[in-house]
Design an enzyme around this catalytic site. Structure first.
Site, short mmCIF file in Angstrom:
data_model
loop_
_atom_site.label_atom_id
_atom_site.label_comp_id
_atom_site.label_asym_id
_atom_site.label_seq_id
_atom_site.Cartn_x
_atom_site.Cartn_y
_atom_site.Cartn_z
N HIS A 1 -14.51 -2.73 -1.80
CA HIS A 1 -13.43 -2.62 -2.78
C HIS A 1 -13.03 -4.00 -3.27
CE1 HIS A 1 -12.58 1.61 -1.48
NE2 HIS A 1 -13.21 1.15 -0.42
N HIS B 1 -11.96 -0.06 -8.07
CA HIS B 1 -11.49 0.30 -6.73
C HIS B 1 -12.61 0.31 -5.69
CE1 HIS B 1 -9.31 2.55 -3.56
NE2 HIS B 1 -10.50 3.11 -3.39
N GLU C 1 6.69 13.22 14.25
CA GLU C 1 5.61 12.99 15.22
C GLU C 1 4.55 12.03 14.68
OE1 GLU C 1 6.73 15.97 14.36
OE2 GLU C 1 7.41 16.96 16.19
N HIS D 1 3.95 28.26 18.98
CA HIS D 1 4.34 27.23 19.94
C HIS D 1 3.42 27.16 21.16
CE1 HIS D 1 7.78 26.81 17.45
NE2 HIS D 1 8.42 26.02 18.28
C1 LIG Z 1 -5.39 9.04 4.80
C2 LIG Z 1 -6.42 8.61 3.81
N1 LIG Z 1 -6.76 9.46 2.83
C3 LIG Z 1 -7.71 9.11 1.93
C4 LIG Z 1 -8.34 7.90 2.01
C5 LIG Z 1 -9.45 7.53 1.03
N2 LIG Z 1 -8.97 6.50 0.12
C6 LIG Z 1 -9.26 5.22 0.31
S1 LIG Z 1 -8.59 4.22 -0.82
C7 LIG Z 1 -7.89 5.52 -1.64
C8 LIG Z 1 -7.08 5.30 -2.87
C9 LIG Z 1 -5.97 4.39 -2.56
O1 LIG Z 1 -5.23 4.09 -3.67
P1 LIG Z 1 -4.23 2.88 -3.58
O2 LIG Z 1 -3.54 2.91 -2.29
O3 LIG Z 1 -3.42 2.89 -4.80
O4 LIG Z 1 -5.18 1.64 -3.52
P2 LIG Z 1 -5.82 0.86 -4.77
O5 LIG Z 1 -6.94 1.71 -5.28
O6 LIG Z 1 -4.76 0.66 -5.75
O7 LIG Z 1 -6.32 -0.37 -4.12
C10 LIG Z 1 -8.20 6.71 -0.99
C11 LIG Z 1 -7.75 8.04 -1.46
C12 LIG Z 1 -7.94 7.05 3.06
N3 LIG Z 1 -8.51 5.86 3.25
N4 LIG Z 1 -6.97 7.42 3.91
#
Ligand SMILES: Cc1ncc(C[n+]2csc(CCOP(=O)(O)OP(=O)(O)O)c2C)c(N)n1
Ligand SMILES: [Mg+2]
Length: 685
Positions: free
Chosen positions: A29, A277, A429, A490
């Site tokens: 990225h 990204h 949690e 539960h």
């Molecule tokens: C819990 C979780 N769900 C999905 C992902 C997959 N994922 C990685 S980056 C991303 C998008 C993140 O967007 P943002 O936080 O705005 O980062 P940017 O692209 O702006 O750097 C996703 C959905 C992940 N790493 N963790």
């Protein structure tokens, strides 16, 4: 290269290292490191109290990259600031944590630059991130720990702790529910040592955040009780500086800095696009971007002269001086407060005070018995006074999980009274799990409790604790259909199995009060393993240990509890937790009928599987294939111990709402049914 000022040169070095590394790896990225480089630079170079020569200095400021996908941002910083590697003996021997070669081998096997930042793998990475939201929530645990450490250790003239915690997160971190849970608690606790920086770039993977995210983040955080400030341009170092100053000087509230940024800043076709990204920019785009930065277009992995020196004169010199002063202060502290200094030192090495185990209780035989949770309460309260940093709490269930520290002086950790040892995580949690990780990363010995059924809510941070090898303890009570009338919602069924599936996590389901004592003995002796201690709500008979084997056998995960005459069983009865007594009852009945049975208490698969083959064979002789397992949990998995000739008494459906006795009958957890299964295995049904 045209002359540009040194700050800009450093920022662009961070950017281009990230671009080049992602391009070379053909994966990763680039866009967010490019956009956030000035933010990381301003923070590290001008504010962070961090000595690159000792990245585990206890009072260092913490920087958490919650957007783990932007890992190259952190690796560039660690490299340029010349952060040193720490070995497993807590020594720094001079090597860099991240070499330029590691960066060139970003995302390749054995490179310190893993796809996402890995704690323990690269020094200076304060916590493993990647699952969005975990980092920001973990930072709350670090801030909580900072407050506790300051309240516990500081003395007039001796500020041993005062560190601040910074976490950088993006849209994803703030969309994930865990950030709401954690921010809500951080605001409530008035953690003014905490600062989150929100990369407001309005881009996630699918495109613009307008697809799914339109809340007013600033108002949301103001409602949580945070101080909220804005920086309208991520490239504005002076504004960033001011924002960090505001964070440092605002008492009684955590600070959120909302930074507007352009993902892929400077890339001619990919800036502000989700295309920046998750994939390399491409050679041509990189050239044009470098031209825009005034960078030599064909240079790769270039660190211009003066950049490393500039970091050394900034964060390096400041951090070195601060740590030097701290060490001198610690020496004086040691002379004046030797006990506290000893505790501080031990904590850093995850050692416990000498003799902590002396007060572990033992329980007399008792047919009426003690519930697992009640036995645990007694053990915890017996040992906790000897281990001041054994602290924790519950997600609003302490009256049920019995994890409250009730002795004089234990106190509550609340806004403003940060020395208390009883924590109230609220009904959160998921955040509790991440906060426990943050506390453990800060070298406290934390535990968190709840009903086993809700372990699912905190599963993601439990998994991270296992990846990071953190000794976090989860006390999960109400461990089976034994919950009774509360019914299927539960009654855990698949939870134990799913926890056993997490590599490195030790599950322990002790079978009577004395096994609970032994479970605590094992748990507290661990330094790198998280544990799920699974306890009953209902009473378990306390076995007569003069008649049956000592509970100390628990340390091996499984042991022969009751045996056939001469140690020559024809059938094995394997049980855990509340079902151990059931196996013993069946064993007595079989013995009367002249059938030679052995009861094996098997509280921990993980500890048992780690024993040498000859020990395991001595407990489960391969020649004895008539075997019955009994556990009020998913039947899946017991095949590994009972084999194809064995019988598994377990759960294959959800439970039901009814008094416990009726459920035991319905689902087969009665001595007669265990006896019948044993006879079936022996072909004598
Ligand atoms: C819990 C979780 N769900 C999905 C992902 C997959 N994922 C990685 S980056 C991303 C998008 C993140 O967007 P943002 O936080 O705005 O980062 P940017 O692209 O702006 O750097 C996703 C959905 C992940 N790493 N963790
Ligand atoms: Mg974004």
């Amino acid at each position: 290269m045209p002359s540009i000022d040194i700050d800009q040169l450093c920022v662009n070095t961070i950017r281009t290292l990230a671009m080049d590394a992602v391009q070379q790896a053909n994966s990763g990225h680039p866009g967010t490191p490019m956009a956030m480089a000035p933010v990381a630079y301003a923070l590290w170079q001008r504010h962070l109290r961090f000595d690159p020569n000792d990245p585990i200095w206890p009072d260092r400021d913490r920087f958490v990259l919650s957007m783990g996908h932007a890992s190259m941002l952190l690796y560039s910083m660690l490299h340029l600031a010349a952060v040193k590697a720490v070995n497993p003996k807590y020594e720094t021997l001079g090597q860099l944590s991240i070499s330029l070669d590691d960066i060139k081998r970003f995302r390749q096997l054995d490179s310190r630059c893993a796809g996402h930042p890995e704690y323990r793998w690269a020094s200076g990475v304060e916590t493993t991130t990647g699952p969005l939201g975990q980092g920001v929530a973990t930072s709350v645990g670090m801030a909580i720990a900072g407050k506790w450490l300051a309240a516990h250790f500081n003395r007039p003239g001796f500020d041993m702790f005062g560190y601040r915690v910074y976490a950088l997160g993006g849209d994803g971190c703030l969309m994930e529910g865990i950030s709401s849970e954690a921010a809500s608690l951080a605001g409530h606790l008035k953690l003014d040592n905490l600062c989150w920086i929100y990369d407001n770039n309005r881009i996630t993977i699918e495109g613009s955040t307008s697809l799914a995210f339109s809340e007013d983040v600033a108002t949301r955080f103001i409602a949580y009780g945070w101080n909220v400030t804005r920086v309208g341009d991520a490239n504005d170092l002076a504004m960033l500086d001011r924002a960090f100053d505001v964070a440092k000087t605002t008492p009684g509230r955590p600070t959120l800095i909302i930074v507007d940024s352009h993902i892929g800043f400077g890339a001619p076709t990919k800036q502000d696009s989700h295309a920046a990204h998750g994939e390399p920019l491409g050679e041509q785009e990189i050239k044009l971007t470098k031209r825009f930065y005034g960078w030599p277009e064909d240079a790769k992995f270039l660190v211009p002269d003066g950049v490393r020196e500039h970091f050394a004169a900034g964060i390096g010199a400041r951090g070195g001086k601060l740590r030097g002063e701290w060490i001198a202060r610690f020496d004086a502290y040691k002379a004046k407060y030797p006990q506290e200094a000893d505790a501080l030192y031990r904590m850093q090495r995850r050692q416990l005070p000498e003799g902590w185990e002396k007060s572990l209780p033992s329980f007399p035989a008792d047919a009426k018995g003690v519930a697992g949770r009640d036995a645990s309460a007694k053990v915890l309260n017996a040992v906790a006074p000897a281990i001041p940093w054994l602290i924790g709490g519950s997600a609003d269930l302490a009256p049920s999980t019995k994890t409250r520290l009730t002795f004089e002086g234990a106190g509550d950790f609340e806004a403003g009274t940060y020395a208390g040892r009883n924590f109230h995580f609220g009904i959160r949690e998921h955040a509790m799990g991440a906060i426990l990780n943050g506390m453990s990363l800060s070298k406290l010995r934390p535990y968190g409790s709840g009903f086993l059924i809700f372990s699912d809510y905190g599963r993601a941070p439990i998994r991270l604790a296992a990846i990071m090898e953190l000794p976090v303890l989860y006390v999960f009570t109400h461990d089976s259909i034994g919950v009774g009338e509360d019914g299927p919602t539960h009654q855990p069924v698949e939870h134990l199995l799913s926890l056993r599936a997490i590599p490195g996590l030790i599950t322990l389901r002790p079978g009577d009060a004395n096994e609970v004592t032994e479970a605590w003995r094992v748990v507290l002796g661990l330094r790198h393993e998280p544990v799920a201690m699974v306890l009953s709500r209902q009473a378990m008979l306390t076995l007569d240990r003069t008649k049956y084997a000592p509970a100390a056998g628990l340390a091996k995960g499984g042991y022969v509890l009751a045996d056939a005459a001469g140690g020559k069983p024809e059938v094995l009865l394997l049980g855990t937790g509340t079902e151990v007594a059931l196996c013993v009852a069946a064993h007595e009945q079989l013995t009367k009928e002249g059938i030679r049975s052995r009861v094996v208490s098997l509280p921990s698969w993980e500890l048992f599987d780690a024993q040498p083959q000859d020990y395991r064979d001595s407990v489960l002789p391969p020649s004895v294939t008539a075997r019955v397992s009994v556990e009020q949990a998913s039947a899946i998995g017991w095949e590994r111990y009972v084999g194809s000739a064995g019988r598994i008494i377990g759960m294959r459906t959800f439970g039901a709402s009814a008094p416990l006795k009726e459920l035991q009958k319905k689902f087969g957890f009665e001595p007669d049914q265990v006896v019948a299964a044993a006879k079936q295995c022996l072909g004598r049904a």
